[in-house]
Write a protein that holds these residues in place. Structure first.
Motif, short mmCIF file in Angstrom:
data_model
loop_
_atom_site.label_atom_id
_atom_site.label_comp_id
_atom_site.label_asym_id
_atom_site.label_seq_id
_atom_site.Cartn_x
_atom_site.Cartn_y
_atom_site.Cartn_z
N ILE A 708 47.64 -6.21 -52.13
CA ILE A 708 46.79 -5.37 -51.21
C ILE A 708 45.63 -4.96 -52.12
O ILE A 708 44.71 -4.70 -51.66
N ALA A 709 45.73 -4.66 -53.47
CA ALA A 709 44.77 -4.43 -54.35
C ALA A 709 43.58 -4.88 -54.03
O ALA A 709 42.69 -4.23 -54.16
N PRO A 710 43.48 -6.47 -54.27
CA PRO A 710 42.29 -7.02 -54.10
C PRO A 710 41.74 -6.88 -52.65
O PRO A 710 40.57 -6.69 -52.54
N SER A 801 44.05 4.77 -58.15
CA SER A 801 44.17 4.50 -59.72
C SER A 801 45.34 3.61 -59.82
O SER A 801 45.27 2.69 -60.47
N ASP A 802 46.24 3.85 -58.84
CA ASP A 802 47.54 3.10 -58.82
C ASP A 802 46.97 1.47 -58.60
O ASP A 802 47.44 0.40 -59.04
N LEU A 803 45.95 1.46 -57.37
CA LEU A 803 45.48 0.28 -56.80
C LEU A 803 44.89 -0.58 -58.26
O LEU A 803 44.90 -1.72 -58.29
N LEU A 804 44.19 0.29 -58.89
CA LEU A 804 43.40 -0.04 -60.01
C LEU A 804 44.36 -0.71 -61.19
O LEU A 804 43.77 -1.70 -61.59
N LYS A 805 45.20 -0.05 -61.28
CA LYS A 805 46.37 -0.42 -62.24
C LYS A 805 46.69 -2.00 -62.02
O LYS A 805 47.29 -2.72 -63.05
#
Lengths: 811, 351
Positions: A708-710, A801-805
């Motif tokens: 999901i992050a991308p 931030s979690d997604l960035l992590k």
């Protein structure tokens, strides 16, 4: 090291309490439904065994007077002629508001009874029973009530509690029963004991007016109710399987999430074998805990359902089942064993994968999905194979087992076919997708499929079962209601206390009603093709009512004319199917009585064989036909007046008169009770399936972050992602529900045309209830929506931030 | 005859299991339960005393006969009606506290057939009455005149039957002291009389076919309420008819405090002399477990005052009565100082 490893493993659950709760809940639900069904079955079987042992005499032939009671002097006369008999006096006894059944037996001649054997240690028991005030034996709860109620009675009998006495029965000496029932010189029947002396004059010469009835084959009740219990067991097993999907999902998730920890532990020098052992022990400990909770829940479910099951079994089969539940070691053992074995089976895959994981590998979701794709072709083949095996089993295995094997093959095969089918559908969807987001969505769903597939299988099974069983029950009810309307011809039914009163009532009624239809029957044990069956043969008088209303399934030409002329017989569907006979064949009811079959009628009242002949032929071939029951035809408006007049004129108890509407209501009430349990289990299964989807989505949740992050980084907002998440879940559930419909209908067909025929001996027409499907469809969407809501909410609230992590962590 | 049989009858009936020798101790004292006890000196009155005495706990009409077929093949039959009261007294219908039990057997050297019947008093299925005399249970009957001079005896089981006529050739014999028979050193006693001199003719139906038989019969009548002392576990009972015409009834009650033996010597003319306790010596010589527990099937009996020293041997060692109370009962042959035939009964060996 071991301690450190254990602490590390445990820390996972401490940090994921919801996951732990899910795992335990899944286990507990699976065990609960399974053990509830087991408890119900065990209780019912114990009741039958008790009843069978108690009536131990059930297998003995008996001698009865068709018209009612037998004078005690007849018993003495036959004993003095050498016949070894045992007298029985039975009746209904009013104790305050309650009506109890009192069975008086003669302990000297009666075959040994378990309830009496328990008195062996007590030298005062027999004197108390015979010579003193009497001794009443009853099940513990009834015994307590009796003791209180009898407290005031002068010269009162003693009461003893006995687990060996069937519920609702008071067992006592025949002398005490005669006193309680106020029938000092009467008995109701005589059991013909197995050991008789040589040179006896035949009973037909000594007592031509008494009817010798064959004893019932030992485990009649057990045989009749087997199908019912098999049904329940199948349901329990299904619930268990659905529950295991949850376990599989959660355990899989836990292992996925602990990969890093496992790697670390191994890198620190913990041997793989020890680690695997520890994880296995951990899973088993959890299984034990969940299993115990499940047993507790199961006990509650069983206790809640048992009264209905007991009522069903009593109503449908006349099988006495206590409404109370006792803990039995057998079902505790089987429940725990199932929990442990099921957990082991559900976790083996995860354990095996963890054990073979290379220390330094960093496997991703895609790899898993690719492997799954390879497996999916195999899975499709296995599914087809299972369906074929089910069909083969129906072909090869006789009876109910074959029917259930077909069901099992169909259901499991279809479940295995689900992921490949969904994959195909999703591929189709992707091809038609326009736009980047849509294309990603379809592709992502396919990628998720291996992870959520099991939960969807559970949903498929639950939905299909709901459709199938619902369709079966409703079709049955529709048919049954129609049949009742047709079959219950008379407006009023009356039962006389004996033959003489019966004749008097018939004479009195003749000028007052349109028709008096005697209901008279005798049991025959036919020869020829139907040998081994007991057939209750009813005699009917020639009345338009029968010709107009009787529900015939198949007929030969001039059927009624031939039956009424004594030239032919009608048989019920059960008998026709069981023996494989129909119009054109003939039935040998007695050595000198063979009739061609003119028709087959439907009969949903009982599972036994029946036949109808003209009254004069029945009377010509049976020496003693009771004449106590009558159906009366009269305008419906006159029923209450006539009923009251009958009651007053003949001093009949309220139970001796029953009108059409009341009888219909009674029959339907029994019918509905029968399926209360089915409905409850149905709903529970669906609930479990919804829960399985939730756990699967939660399982996937953390795995999906890297994917999901991308997408988030490319510009989709978190709320868009959350909505898409719910939409995806709804779509998958909708597709599954659509696929469940044909499977459910197939199941309904199998239940109506295969299982019912095997279990009861009748085939039912299938009716369709699309409104129910819509409701179920909505229910499935609701379950899936609710299940997806939690992960979606998390996604929505996820700190960026979690997604960035994700990009920072090398997973 | 055997008192022990009736001990605990009520329990055996309910449970259809072989009964162990149970002492009377558990049943409470006779007086407490309201039963009558035999009184020394009370004269027996006939025909009244041929009938039942429901105020006493136990009673029996016990007939054994040694018979022979046309070719001299020896046979024996037993016909017994026991009465056991759950409470003293009689009542109509099912409320009667009386329980009746019948045992019948037919024994040859190679086979032993037996049957058992149970019945409740009060309803007419079983009972005894006089005027004229009839004792019955189901279709088994012993019936005749009130003097018990001429009786007809019938019984049948699953594989045998008999139909016999009995004619008394001597007087009734009062056992013990004018019918008061002491059974232990503590004074337990019963009323006891016999008709030991029946001539018997009739038919025995066996699986091999009917046999016309003739022989000698012996009827025992006994009633009491507490016939055994607490320590007594069983007994051996002999009814012997010698070729001289003399007869001997003897019994040995086995107790932990020692055996108690007694009996009656009946001269050929019917004159009876009670034996003093201990005068009769009975010694088992050989045991067999041919059809059940091990029981002595050969005995040595000595009665010095009559110069009697005999050996008796069972015609069929397998004459075990596998009824609810199991015991051994069968015909015996007598050799030694006196020769003849008789019946032997042994109880309390099935522990």
């Amino acid at each position: 090291m071991r301690r450190a490893a254990l602490l590390a493993l445990w820390s996972h659950w401490r940090r994921h309490p919801l996951q732990l709760a899910t795992l335990l809940a899944g286990l507990a639900l699976a065990t609960a439904l399974w053990s509830a069904v087991q408890a119900i079955n065990a209780e019912a079987r114990a009741s039958y065994a008790r009843a069978a042992a108690q009536i131990g005499a059930g297998g003995l032939d008996r001698l009865e007077a068709p018209g009612g009671p037998i004078p005690l002097a007849r018993y003495v006369a036959l004993r003095r002629a050498g016949w070894q008999l045992s007298p029985v006096l039975e009746g209904s006894w009013r104790l305050g508001e309650r009506r109890l059944r009192v069975a008086g037996i003669e302990p000297l001649s009666h075959p040994p009874l378990p309830a009496f054997a328990a008195l062996a240690e007590d030298a005062t028991a027999l004197p108390q029973m015979i010579a003193a005030g009497g001794l009443l034996l009853a099940a513990p709860d009834l015994a307590a009530d009796l003791a209180t109620a009898l407290h005031e009675m002068p010269g009162r009998p003693q009461v003893r509690a006995s687990d060996q006495v069937p519920p609702g029965l008071v067992l006592t000496d025949i002398g005490v029963a005669a006193r309680l029932l106020g029938r000092p010189d009467q008995i109701d029947r005589m059991l013909i004991l197995p050991d008789q002396p040589i040179g006896l004059a035949p009973l037909s010469a000594l007592a031509p007016d008494l009817q010798r009835l064959p004893g019932r084959a030992g485990s009649d009740t057990a045989r009749l109710t087997d199908s019912f219990h098999l049904n329940l067991t199948a349901f329990g097993l299904l619930s268990f399987a659905v529950g295991l999907f949850i376990v599989h999902g959660t355990v899989g998730l836990a292992f996925e999430q602990r990969r890093a920890m496992i790697r670390t532990l191994r890198a620190l020098g913990l041997p793989m074998r020890l680690l695997t052992g520890l994880m296995l022990a951990e899973v088993m400990a959890l299984a034990l805990l969940g299993g115990l909770v499940g047993l507790g829940l199961g006990y509650l479910v069983a206790a809640a359902l048992l009264p209905d099951v007991a009522a069903t079994l009593r109503g449908l089969y006349g099988a006495p089942v206590a409404g109370g539940l006792t803990l039995r070691p057998a079902w505790i053992g089987s429940g725990l064993a199932m929990a442990l074995a099921g957990t082991l089976a559900a976790s083996l895959h995860a354990l095996w994968r963890a054990a073979r994981m290379p220390i330094l590998a960093a496997p991703g979701l895609q790899a898993w999905a690719e492997r799954a794709a390879r497996a999916s072709r195999l899975q499709a083949l296995a599914g087809l194979g299972l369906i074929a095996a089910g069909l083969g089993a129906l072909w090869l295995i006789e009876g109910l087992i074959g029917g259930f094997a077909l069901l099992a093959g169909l259901m499991l095969g279809a479940a295995l076919l689900l992921p490949p089918a969904l994959a195909a559908l999703l591929r189709l969807g992707r091809r038609r997708a326009r736009g980047v987001v849509a294309e990603w969505l379809w592709a992502d769903m396919r990628a998720q499929l291996p992870g959520i597939g099991l939960a969807l299988m559970a949903l498929l099974l639950a939905l299909a079962t709901n459709i199938g069983v619902g369709t079966m029950v409703k079709s049955f009810r529709q048919t049954f209601t129609g049949w009742l309307d047709q079959r219950l011809i008379s407006e009023l039914y009356v039962t006389a206390t004996d033959d003489d009163q019966g004749a008097e009532i018939a004479r009195w009624l003749a000028p007052r009603v349109q028709a008096v239809l005697p209901i008279r029957s005798v049991d025959f044990t036919p020869g020829g093709a139907a040998a081994g069956q007991t057939v209750t043969v009813y005699g009917v008088v020639d009345d338009r009512s029968y010709r107009d209303h009787w529900p015939l399934l198949q007929t030969a030409p001039r059927a009624w004319d031939r039956v009424m002329a004594g030239e032919a017989v009608f048989i019920n569907e059960q008998l026709a199917r069981r023996v494989g006979i129909g119009p054109g064949d003939s039935l040998t009811l007695a050595p000198n009585w063979q009739l061609p079959i003119a028709g087959v009628y439907s009969d949903y009242g009982n599972p036994t064989g029946q036949a109808i002949v003209a009254m004069p032929s029945l009377l010509a071939h049976a020496s003693a036909v009771p004449n106590r029951r009558f159906g009366l035809r009269l305008p419906a408006a006159e029923v209450p007046v006539l009923a009251e007049a009958l009651r007053q004129r003949f001093d009949l108890p309220a139970s001796a008169l029953i009108d059409n509407a009341a009888l219909k209501a009674q029959s339907l009430a029994i019918f509905d009770k029968t399926f209360v349990v089915t409905g409850a289990l149905n709903l529970l299964t669906l609930g479990v399936a919804g829960f399985a989807i939730l756990t699967s989505l939660l399982t996937l949740w953390s795995l999906r972050l890297p994917q999901i992050a991308p997408v988030w980084a490319l510009g989709l907002t978190r709320s868009q992602l959350a909505r898409l998440e719910i939409g995806r879940s709804l779509l998958l559930a909708a597709l599954t529900a659509l696929l469940a419909l044909p499977l459910g209908l197939l199941l309904a067909w199998a239940l109506l045309a295969v299982i019912n025929v095997q279990a009861f001996g009748w085939q039912l027409p299938m009716a369709l209830f699309p409104l129910d499907w819509l409701r179920l469809f909505a229910l499935a969407l609701l379950a899936a929506g609710l299940a997806a809501a939690l992960p979606a909410r998390r996604l929505y609230r996820l700190p960026p931030s979690d997604l960035l992590k994700v990009f920072a962590n090398a997973r | 005859m055997p008192a022990k049989l009736i001990l605990g009858l009520c329990m055996a009936i309910l449970f259809a299991a072989p009964l162990r020798a149970q002492g009377y101790a558990g049943l409470g004292s006779t007086a407490e339960a309201g039963f009558a006890t035999p009184e020394h000196g009370r004269p027996l009155v006939f025909p009244r005393d041929h009938g039942p005495h429901p105020e006493f706990r136990i009673e029996w009409w016990y007939l054994t006969a040694t018979l022979a077929g046309p070719d001299g093949t020896p046979y024996g039959i037993q016909w017994t009606l026991f009465r056991s009261a759950l409470a003293p007294g009689e009542a109509e219908g099912w409320q009667s506290p009386q329980i009746w039990m019948g045992h019948a057997a037919a024994t040859s050297a190679r086979s032993h057939h037996f049957a058992e019947r149970l019945g409740r008093g009060g309803i007419g299925q079983a009972g005894v009455r006089t005027g004229p005399f009839e004792a019955w249970i189901d279709d088994w009957r012993m019936a005749g005149d009130d003097g018990l001079r001429a009786l007809r005896l019938t019984a049948r089981g699953g594989d045998f039957a008999y139909d016999l006529h009995l004619n008394a050739e001597g007087p009734l014999v009062l056992q013990g002291d004018r019918g008061y028979s002491v059974k232990s050193a503590d004074g337990q006693a019963s009323y006891y009389y016999s008709q030991p001199s029946y001539r018997v003719t009739g038919t025995l139906a066996l699986p091999s076919g009917p046999v016309a038989v003739t022989g000698q019969g012996w009827l025992d009548r006994e009633w009491s309420s507490q016939p055994l002392a607490a320590d007594q576990s069983g007994w051996d009972w002999f009814s012997l008819s010698f070729e001289t015409g003399a007869k001997l009834m003897g019994f040995r009650l086995r107790g932990t405090r020692g055996d108690f033996t007694s009996g009656t010597w009946i001269a050929a003319d019917g004159t009876a002399t009670a034996l003093t306790p201990g005068a009769l010596r009975a010694e088992p010589l050989e045991s067999s477990d041919a059809a059940g527990p091990e029981v002595p099937v050969r005995w040595r009996l000595q009665l010095p005052e009559r110069d009697l020293d005999i050996e008796i041997a069972a015609l069929n060692p397998a004459a075990w009565m596998g009824t609810r109370f199991a015991y051994w009962e069968g015909p015996v042959q007598i050799e030694g100082s006196h020769r003849g035939r008789g019946y032997l009964e042994m109880t309390g060996y099935d522990d």
